[in-house]
Design a protein around this motif. Structure first.
Motif, mmCIF file in Angstrom:
data_model
loop_
_atom_site.group_PDB
_atom_site.id
_atom_site.type_symbol
_atom_site.label_atom_id
_atom_site.label_comp_id
_atom_site.label_asym_id
_atom_site.label_seq_id
_atom_site.Cartn_x
_atom_site.Cartn_y
_atom_site.Cartn_z
ATOM 1 N N ARG A 208 0.834 -1.212 0.000
ATOM 2 C CA ARG A 208 0.000 0.000 0.000
ATOM 3 C C ARG A 208 0.862 1.252 0.000
ATOM 4 O O ARG A 208 0.591 2.199 -0.742
ATOM 5 C CB ARG A 208 -0.912 -0.018 1.237
ATOM 6 N N LEU A 209 1.914 1.249 0.818
ATOM 7 C CA LEU A 209 2.769 2.430 0.915
ATOM 8 C C LEU A 209 3.583 2.649 -0.355
ATOM 9 O O LEU A 209 3.999 3.779 -0.648
ATOM 10 C CB LEU A 209 3.714 2.300 2.121
ATOM 11 N N GLY A 210 3.805 1.586 -1.106
ATOM 12 C CA GLY A 210 4.597 1.699 -2.331
ATOM 13 C C GLY A 210 3.799 2.067 -3.563
ATOM 14 O O GLY A 210 4.368 2.303 -4.634
ATOM 15 N N GLN A 211 2.481 2.136 -3.422
ATOM 16 C CA GLN A 211 1.629 2.469 -4.565
ATOM 17 C C GLN A 211 1.785 3.927 -4.966
ATOM 18 O O GLN A 211 1.934 4.803 -4.118
ATOM 19 C CB GLN A 211 0.153 2.204 -4.237
ATOM 20 N N GLU A 212 1.750 4.181 -6.257
ATOM 21 C CA GLU A 212 1.778 5.544 -6.773
ATOM 22 C C GLU A 212 0.351 6.059 -6.902
ATOM 23 O O GLU A 212 -0.591 5.289 -7.090
ATOM 24 C CB GLU A 212 2.470 5.581 -8.134
ATOM 25 N N GLY A 213 0.197 7.367 -6.814
ATOM 26 C CA GLY A 213 -1.109 7.975 -7.037
ATOM 27 C C GLY A 213 -2.044 7.849 -5.861
ATOM 28 O O GLY A 213 -1.622 7.625 -4.712
ATOM 29 N N ALA A 214 -3.334 7.959 -6.140
ATOM 30 C CA ALA A 214 -4.355 7.955 -5.097
ATOM 31 C C ALA A 214 -4.423 6.612 -4.398
ATOM 32 O O ALA A 214 -4.294 5.562 -5.020
ATOM 33 C CB ALA A 214 -5.712 8.300 -5.699
ATOM 34 N N SER A 215 -4.617 6.644 -3.077
ATOM 35 C CA SER A 215 -4.677 5.413 -2.296
ATOM 36 C C SER A 215 -6.064 4.788 -2.316
ATOM 37 O O SER A 215 -6.224 3.601 -2.024
ATOM 38 C CB SER A 215 -4.281 5.701 -0.844
ATOM 39 N N SER A 216 -7.086 5.560 -2.648
ATOM 40 C CA SER A 216 -8.461 5.053 -2.725
ATOM 41 C C SER A 216 -9.305 6.006 -3.548
ATOM 42 O O SER A 216 -8.859 7.097 -3.921
ATOM 43 C CB SER A 216 -9.067 4.915 -1.323
ATOM 44 N N ARG A 217 -10.515 5.614 -3.828
ATOM 45 C CA ARG A 217 -11.406 6.467 -4.611
ATOM 46 C C ARG A 217 -11.842 7.708 -3.832
ATOM 47 O O ARG A 217 -12.405 8.640 -4.411
ATOM 48 C CB ARG A 217 -12.634 5.683 -5.068
ATOM 49 N N PHE A 218 -11.568 7.713 -2.539
ATOM 50 C CA PHE A 218 -11.935 8.863 -1.709
ATOM 51 C C PHE A 218 -10.817 9.899 -1.624
ATOM 52 O O PHE A 218 -10.996 10.951 -1.023
ATOM 53 C CB PHE A 218 -12.285 8.401 -0.295
ATOM 54 N N THR A 219 -9.662 9.592 -2.214
ATOM 55 C CA THR A 219 -8.514 10.489 -2.142
ATOM 56 C C THR A 219 -8.789 11.789 -2.889
ATOM 57 O O THR A 219 -9.284 11.772 -4.027
ATOM 58 C CB THR A 219 -7.260 9.823 -2.719
ATOM 59 N N LEU A 220 -8.467 12.901 -2.254
ATOM 60 C CA LEU A 220 -8.668 14.212 -2.863
ATOM 61 C C LEU A 220 -7.328 14.911 -3.065
ATOM 62 O O LEU A 220 -6.337 14.581 -2.412
ATOM 63 C CB LEU A 220 -9.561 15.077 -1.969
#
Length: 270
Positions: A208-220
């Motif tokens: 999860r910490l290594g993912q690029e971009g938004a972490s979920s659809r709720f990310t603003l």
């Protein structure tokens, strides 16, 4: 106006946008390389390391000089997240989390409050988190620092109620920033994964910490926090708390309405 934690994310965005609204912004960063980078971007930027009282005092004096001795606003934003189960967390890692996320803010705030009381005006806005409202697994150090900040800021607001200084909290959920990248570095530095009973969960955490971009659809984007900050700076009666992102609104409501055991059941799955 002084803003801490401007190397990226929320702090950088706000430092770039506020001058468009006629604010004289002094950004600050922990590392000199970031200070130079922001200066090259055209921002007024100083070095201020929240883990070092001497750096805080020197940075504050430099900021005052750049502002001609008048600073009316402080946006406390500089912070990071230390992941890991509490049973695996070295005490020094927890201490460092509080040093940057709370004690450094306190040391700077004392300097700022004395200045604002002398001038009989000012606003302090603290950037907290949804994790200052509810706790989540493997975020204990960050949870604890933000829970502490919530109590600290509530107390500060009560103690300054008879002064012109106004205090607000912003409580974001997921925001696009470098937060996860920095949290991954902190995890790898402090947690001995191979010795933990949480190895399987940690693999998910690292992914999860290594993912690029938004972490979920709720990310603003950071602009969502900026809108709350601008209201806290300009409203005649600013809000005590600004909830930013849907998860923050939801968990603030659930914390008030649900029995603890029900809320725990939801948080265990988060």
């Amino acid at each position: 106006m002084l803003i801490t934690g401007c190397s990226s994310g929320i702090g950088l965005y706000c430092a770039q946008q506020l001058p468009k609204h006629n604010y004289h912004v002094i950004a600050s960063c922990r590392y000199l390389s970031d200070v130079i980078r922001l200066q090259e971007m055209g921002l007024n930027c100083i070095q201020l390391d929240l883990a070092c009282q001497q750096s805080i005092e020197q940075g504050w004096q430099q900021a005052l000089k750049m502002a001609n001795g008048k600073i009316s606003y402080l946006f406390n934003n500089g912070a990071y997240g230390q992941p890991g189960a509490l049973e695996d967390l070295p005490t020094e890692a927890l201490r460092q989390q509080f040093e940057i996320n709370l004690f450094g803010w306190h040391h700077l705030s004392r300097l700022v409050i004395a200045h604002m009381l002398e001038r009989q005006q000012g606003r302090i806005i603290q950037n907290s988190s949804v994790l200052g409202l509810v706790a989540m697994k493997y975020r204990g150090a960050y949870n604890a620092s933000k829970f502490a900040l919530e109590g600290y800021t509530d107390t500060l607001r009560l103690e300054l109620a008879d002064t012109p200084i106004k205090i607000s909290l912003i409580e974001p959920g997921p925001i696009i920033s470098s937060f996860r990248k920095n949290a991954k570095i902190a995890f790898e530095q402090s947690i001995k994964l191979e010795q933990s009973r949480h190895q399987a969960a940690y693999q998910h955490t690292l992914k999860r910490l290594g993912q690029e971009g938004a972490s979920s659809r709720f990310t603003l984007p950071a602009s969502a926090v900026f809108n709350a900050l601008l209201h806290a700076l300009e409203a005649p009666s600013p809000k005590v708390r600004y909830y930013v992102t849907s998860p923050t609104h939801l968990f603030a409501l659930l914390r008030r309405c649900l029995p603890v055991t029900w809320l725990d059941a939801i948080l265990r799955k988060s």
